[in-house]
Design a protein around this motif. Structure first.
Motif, short mmCIF file in Angstrom:
data_model
loop_
_atom_site.label_atom_id
_atom_site.label_comp_id
_atom_site.label_asym_id
_atom_site.label_seq_id
_atom_site.Cartn_x
_atom_site.Cartn_y
_atom_site.Cartn_z
N GLY A 53 0.82 -1.21 0.00
CA GLY A 53 0.00 0.00 0.00
C GLY A 53 0.84 1.25 0.00
N GLN A 54 1.93 1.24 0.77
CA GLN A 54 2.83 2.39 0.81
C GLN A 54 3.52 2.58 -0.53
OE1 GLN A 54 3.12 4.61 3.34
NE2 GLN A 54 1.46 3.48 4.27
N GLY A 55 3.87 1.46 -1.19
CA GLY A 55 4.50 1.54 -2.51
C GLY A 55 3.58 2.16 -3.53
N LYS A 56 2.30 1.80 -3.46
CA LYS A 56 1.33 2.37 -4.39
C LYS A 56 1.18 3.86 -4.15
CE LYS A 56 -1.37 -1.84 -5.06
NZ LYS A 56 -2.64 -2.51 -4.78
N LEU A 57 1.13 4.26 -2.89
CA LEU A 57 1.02 5.67 -2.55
C LEU A 57 2.25 6.43 -3.05
CD1 LEU A 57 -0.34 8.06 -1.11
CD2 LEU A 57 0.78 7.29 1.00
N LEU A 58 3.43 5.88 -2.86
CA LEU A 58 4.66 6.51 -3.32
C LEU A 58 4.64 6.68 -4.84
CD1 LEU A 58 7.45 7.64 -2.71
CD2 LEU A 58 8.32 5.29 -2.80
N ALA A 59 4.18 5.66 -5.55
CA ALA A 59 4.11 5.75 -7.01
C ALA A 59 3.15 6.86 -7.44
CB ALA A 59 3.66 4.42 -7.60
N GLU A 60 2.01 6.98 -6.77
CA GLU A 60 1.07 8.03 -7.08
C GLU A 60 1.67 9.42 -6.81
OE1 GLU A 60 -2.73 7.45 -5.16
OE2 GLU A 60 -2.83 5.38 -5.85
#
Length: 111
Positions: free
Chosen positions: A97-104
């Motif tokens: 989830g944190q990785g997805k947020l970082l990508a966004e």
């Protein structure tokens, strides 16, 4: 007087809330280990390890068996391993989830 289940659970999680205790449990996943074997994997003295093992024994997470001068520790039940694996899954999902947020955030910054 009995202790409510939620308080007993809280004590278990407090016991698991120390990095050395978690590492000891991880080492015991492979099977029983003598204290000297644990010491080779942990950067601490025997007195400190003994304290941590006493806490784990006190909540029934590990059990000890004496063989002459050697004390061997093991997980008290395979459920402890299941609990550690469940924690890993929760942490993995959190990291995803944190990785997805970082990508966004990176995509937003690039715009």
């Amino acid at each position: 007087m009995t202790v409510p289940l939620y308080q007993v659970k809280a004590q278990l999680f407090r016991t698991l809330g120390h990095p050395v205790r978690i590492r000891v449990l991880e080492l015991l996943l492979d099977g029983p280990k003598a204290v000297h074997e644990l010491l080779t994997e942990l950067p601490m003295g025997s007195a400190k390890l003994s304290q941590q093992l006493a806490v784990l024994r006190g909540t029934g997470v590990v059990s000890a068996r004496r063989d002459g001068n050697t004390v061997e520790y093991s997980l008290s039940t395979t459920d402890v391993g299941d609990l550690l694996r469940a924690a890993r899954l929760v942490l993995t999902q959190h990291a995803v989830g944190q990785g997805k947020l970082l990508a966004e955030l990176r995509m937003e910054t690039a715009s």
